[in-house]
Design a protein around this motif. Structure first.
Motif, PDB file in Angstrom:
ATOM      1  N   ALA A 140       8.372  13.180 -11.353  1.00 51.55           N
ATOM      2  CA  ALA A 140       7.366  12.238 -11.865  1.00 51.55           C
ATOM      3  C   ALA A 140       7.560  10.844 -11.270  1.00 51.55           C
ATOM      4  CB  ALA A 140       7.451  12.178 -13.390  1.00 51.55           C
ATOM      5  N   THR A 141       8.818  10.352 -11.236  1.00 51.00           N
ATOM      6  CA  THR A 141       9.050   8.999 -10.712  1.00 51.00           C
ATOM      7  C   THR A 141       8.832   8.947  -9.206  1.00 51.00           C
ATOM      8  OG1 THR A 141      11.434   9.453 -10.559  1.00 51.00           O
ATOM      9  CG2 THR A 141      10.638   8.350 -12.548  1.00 51.00           C
ATOM     10  N   LEU A 142       9.158  10.010  -8.501  1.00 47.10           N
ATOM     11  CA  LEU A 142       8.939  10.033  -7.051  1.00 47.10           C
ATOM     12  C   LEU A 142       7.452  10.011  -6.733  1.00 47.10           C
ATOM     13  CD1 LEU A 142       9.892  10.253  -4.156  1.00 47.10           C
ATOM     14  CD2 LEU A 142      10.101  12.739  -4.464  1.00 47.10           C
ATOM     15  N   GLU A 143       6.655  10.822  -7.446  1.00 47.89           N
ATOM     16  CA  GLU A 143       5.214  10.830  -7.213  1.00 47.89           C
ATOM     17  C   GLU A 143       4.600   9.480  -7.563  1.00 47.89           C
ATOM     18  OE1 GLU A 143       1.176  13.296  -8.524  1.00 47.89           O
ATOM     19  OE2 GLU A 143       3.152  13.986  -9.198  1.00 47.89           O
ATOM     20  N   ALA A 144       5.033   8.899  -8.688  1.00 44.95           N
ATOM     21  CA  ALA A 144       4.504   7.601  -9.102  1.00 44.95           C
ATOM     22  C   ALA A 144       4.871   6.520  -8.091  1.00 44.95           C
ATOM     23  CB  ALA A 144       5.052   7.240 -10.487  1.00 44.95           C
ATOM     24  N   THR A 145       6.038   6.627  -7.507  1.00 46.17           N
ATOM     25  CA  THR A 145       6.506   5.655  -6.527  1.00 46.17           C
ATOM     26  C   THR A 145       5.672   5.709  -5.257  1.00 46.17           C
ATOM     27  OG1 THR A 145       8.755   5.751  -7.352  1.00 46.17           O
ATOM     28  CG2 THR A 145       8.484   4.982  -5.131  1.00 46.17           C
ATOM     29  N   ILE A 146       5.359   6.899  -4.814  1.00 46.05           N
ATOM     30  CA  ILE A 146       4.518   7.054  -3.625  1.00 46.05           C
ATOM     31  C   ILE A 146       3.147   6.426  -3.856  1.00 46.05           C
ATOM     32  CG2 ILE A 146       3.320   8.737  -2.171  1.00 46.05           C
ATOM     33  CD1 ILE A 146       5.738  10.587  -2.551  1.00 46.05           C
ATOM     34  N   GLU A 147       2.575   6.669  -5.021  1.00 47.12           N
ATOM     35  CA  GLU A 147       1.269   6.092  -5.347  1.00 47.12           C
ATOM     36  C   GLU A 147       1.359   4.576  -5.466  1.00 47.12           C
ATOM     37  OE1 GLU A 147      -1.526   7.813  -5.221  1.00 47.12           O
ATOM     38  OE2 GLU A 147      -0.173   9.438  -4.599  1.00 47.12           O
ATOM     39  N   LEU A 148       2.471   4.087  -6.022  1.00 49.47           N
ATOM     40  CA  LEU A 148       2.664   2.642  -6.146  1.00 49.47           C
ATOM     41  C   LEU A 148       2.753   2.010  -4.767  1.00 49.47           C
ATOM     42  CD1 LEU A 148       3.259   0.208  -8.049  1.00 49.47           C
ATOM     43  CD2 LEU A 148       5.688   0.730  -7.745  1.00 49.47           C
ATOM     44  N   TYR A 149       3.474   2.642  -3.875  1.00 52.93           N
ATOM     45  CA  TYR A 149       3.602   2.106  -2.520  1.00 52.93           C
ATOM     46  C   TYR A 149       2.238   2.058  -1.828  1.00 52.93           C
ATOM     47  CZ  TYR A 149       5.183   1.385   2.253  1.00 52.93           C
ATOM     48  OH  TYR A 149       5.361   0.857   3.512  1.00 52.93           O
ATOM     49  N   LYS A 150       1.488   3.143  -1.940  1.00 56.82           N
ATOM     50  CA  LYS A 150       0.197   3.216  -1.251  1.00 56.82           C
ATOM     51  C   LYS A 150      -0.812   2.219  -1.806  1.00 56.82           C
ATOM     52  CE  LYS A 150      -0.436   7.741  -1.630  1.00 56.82           C
ATOM     53  NZ  LYS A 150      -1.049   9.074  -1.421  1.00 56.82           N
ATOM     54  N   SER A 151      -0.702   1.851  -3.071  1.00 57.77           N
ATOM     55  CA  SER A 151      -1.708   0.988  -3.687  1.00 57.77           C
ATOM     56  C   SER A 151      -1.295  -0.480  -3.792  1.00 57.77           C
ATOM     57  CB  SER A 151      -2.042   1.499  -5.094  1.00 57.77           C
ATOM     58  OG  SER A 151      -0.902   1.426  -5.933  1.00 57.77           O
ATOM     59  N   GLN A 152       0.009  -0.757  -3.820  1.00 65.85           N
ATOM     60  CA  GLN A 152       0.466  -2.111  -4.110  1.00 65.85           C
ATOM     61  C   GLN A 152       1.081  -2.860  -2.936  1.00 65.85           C
ATOM     62  OE1 GLN A 152      -0.087  -3.633  -7.097  1.00 65.85           O
ATOM     63  NE2 GLN A 152      -1.231  -1.785  -7.605  1.00 65.85           N
ATOM     64  N   VAL A 153       1.799  -2.175  -2.078  1.00 67.56           N
ATOM     65  CA  VAL A 153       2.506  -2.865  -0.990  1.00 67.56           C
ATOM     66  C   VAL A 153       1.498  -3.348   0.060  1.00 67.56           C
ATOM     67  CG1 VAL A 153       4.244  -2.620   0.826  1.00 67.56           C
ATOM     68  CG2 VAL A 153       4.597  -1.544  -1.398  1.00 67.56           C
ATOM     69  N   LYS A 154       1.653  -4.611   0.499  1.00 70.53           N
ATOM     70  CA  LYS A 154       0.676  -5.239   1.382  1.00 70.53           C
ATOM     71  C   LYS A 154       1.309  -5.706   2.693  1.00 70.53           C
ATOM     72  CE  LYS A 154      -2.561  -5.019  -1.787  1.00 70.53           C
ATOM     73  NZ  LYS A 154      -3.100  -6.234  -2.417  1.00 70.53           N
ATOM     74  N   THR A 155       0.475  -5.774   3.734  1.00 72.78           N
ATOM     75  CA  THR A 155       0.876  -6.384   4.997  1.00 72.78           C
ATOM     76  C   THR A 155       0.744  -7.900   4.860  1.00 72.78           C
ATOM     77  OG1 THR A 155      -1.370  -6.318   5.867  1.00 72.78           O
ATOM     78  CG2 THR A 155       0.014  -4.385   6.268  1.00 72.78           C
ATOM     79  N   PRO A 156       1.254  -8.684   5.817  1.00 72.85           N
ATOM     80  CA  PRO A 156       1.159 -10.145   5.717  1.00 72.85           C
ATOM     81  C   PRO A 156      -0.261 -10.688   5.652  1.00 72.85           C
ATOM     82  CG  PRO A 156       2.863  -9.549   7.284  1.00 72.85           C
ATOM     83  CD  PRO A 156       2.155  -8.270   6.920  1.00 72.85           C
ATOM     84  N   ASN A 157      -1.275  -9.902   6.085  1.00 73.63           N
ATOM     85  CA  ASN A 157      -2.650 -10.399   6.000  1.00 73.63           C
ATOM     86  C   ASN A 157      -3.364  -9.941   4.734  1.00 73.63           C
ATOM     87  OD1 ASN A 157      -3.206  -7.736   6.509  1.00 73.63           O
ATOM     88  ND2 ASN A 157      -4.378  -8.078   8.389  1.00 73.63           N
ATOM     89  N   GLY A 158      -2.636  -9.276   3.842  1.00 74.72           N
ATOM     90  CA  GLY A 158      -3.186  -8.930   2.539  1.00 74.72           C
ATOM     91  C   GLY A 158      -3.743  -7.538   2.409  1.00 74.72           C
ATOM     92  N   TYR A 159      -3.767  -6.758   3.492  1.00 75.56           N
ATOM     93  CA  TYR A 159      -4.269  -5.399   3.436  1.00 75.56           C
ATOM     94  C   TYR A 159      -3.152  -4.422   3.047  1.00 75.56           C
ATOM     95  CZ  TYR A 159      -8.688  -6.768   5.588  1.00 75.56           C
ATOM     96  OH  TYR A 159      -9.904  -7.342   5.825  1.00 75.56           O
TER      97      TYR A 159
END
Length: 356
Positions: free
Chosen positions: A198-217
């Motif tokens: 559960a935590t691994l799946e949630a982490t993958i989704e968190l990374y895909k939705s929250q982590v940003k590049t320096p230009n905000g994407y």
């Protein structure tokens, strides 16, 4: 039984008489069984950087940006070219030497040619004259520790360079408020929770939705995520991934349905297992690499992003320079190995840390 021989101040006859005893039939080299002697750089996503100056600066340009709609006679706006955060690196010298006294060396020469001495013993005794192989292994062990501590000490800013140093935005490698240079927004690459499906799946989704590049994407989803775990979590991770190798199995390792497909083999959520041998080991200063929670730390790495943008770099001025010299007053022989190296991190958006 004689006490074990420990050459604290080089190999000398007073300590080495037990080694020269004819009762010793074999001296086994246990280095092949020790962890940390093979390069760990690839596991952590490290690449070689160009060391052009003693304390060079690394930066980037924050772009691209979308085109703007304009009227028929309107002038097109200029492309905004913003420099990213700047960060420096540093290198240090690491060295060790081995001494063999004149008396011990002469006994080695004699012992290596005695009639009836087992050839393996003769070879091992002779190897004391050089000890180069052991020192090269020690150099690799040092390099692996510097690499491992970059992750293990990345939860706070405790150093100016290397492990424990700040990311380019001035915050620790793993931080809940990393700054997006162009927009002024923030993103997190920190989560909490014991390793589970559960935590691994949630982490993958968190990374895909929250982590940003320096230009905000948001970051492009890699073909496969790397799950980095200490040896103490290897079995747990394999059960979660239902993996016998490094790739997740097609069927899930949990649930009552034997044909339940494994989400970690789905496109967009594929996971590869990487075991970090150095986490939890004792370092050069006597402390545990990763601290008291080393055995429960785990990480999610976007290796594609890390390698492309050189998120983790090794800077080296020289590597494993070996010199031999003699003390003319004592006739003792010395072999010394040294390297001038440093490690640094530049893109915190490439990896997430999970504390428990």
């Amino acid at each position: 039984m004689a006490s074990n021989v420990v050459f604290q101040s080089g190999a000398n006859y007073a300590e080495g008489q037990a080694i020269l005893s004819p009762l010793i039939q074999e001296i086994a080299n246990q280095s092949e069984a020790q962890v940390g002697l093979e390069s760990e750089a690839e596991k952590f996503g490290f690449v070689m950087g160009d060391a052009l100056t003693p304390k060079g600066e690394i930066t980037a340009m924050v772009w691209p940006e979308p085109l703007r709609k304009i009227d028929e006679d309107e002038v097109a706006p200029l492309l905004s070219m913003m420099q990213g955060y700047t960060k420096t690196y540093s290198m240090d010298t690491y060295a060790i030497k081995h001494k063999v006294t004149k008396v011990f060396l002469e006994w080695l020469k004699k012992g290596a040619h005695m009639v009836g001495v087992d050839t393996s013993v003769a070879a091992e005794l002779s190897s004391f004259k050089e000890a180069i192989e052991r020192m090269v292994m020690g150099s690799q062990l040092t390099m692996n520790e510097l690499i491992a501590r970059t992750y293990a000490d990345g939860f706070s800013v405790t150093a100016a360079y290397g492990a424990g140093a700040a990311s380019p935005d001035g915050l620790s490698l793993f931080n809940a408020n990393h700054l997006v240079k162009k927009t002024g927004g923030t993103f997190t690459n920190v989560a909490t929770g014991a390793l589970s499906a559960a935590t691994l799946e949630a982490t993958i989704e968190l990374y895909k939705s929250q982590v940003k590049t320096p230009n905000g994407y948001r970051i492009k989803t890699p073909e496969i995520f790397d799950l980095l775990v200490p040896r103490t979590l290897e079995t747990t991770a394999r059960k979660i991934l239902n993996a016998t190798g490094d790739q997740a199995g097609i069927y899930a390792g949990t649930g009552s349905n034997a044909n339940l497909l494994n989400v970690f083999s789905f496109q967009g959520s594929k996971v590869r297992l990487v075991v970090l041998d150095m986490l939890g080991e004792v370092g050069m200063d006597g402390s545990i690499i990763g601290g008291a929670s080393a055995n429960t730390k785990w990480f999610l790495l976007n290796r594609e992003y890390a390698l492309r943008y050189k998120a983790f770099r090794i800077f080296r001025l020289w590597d494993n320079e070996i010199t031999m010299f003699k003390n003319d007053e004592t006739d003792a022989l010395f072999t010394k190995i040294s390297t001038h190296v440093g490690v640094e991190h530049f893109n915190p958006e490439s990896v997430m840390w999970y504390a428990w």
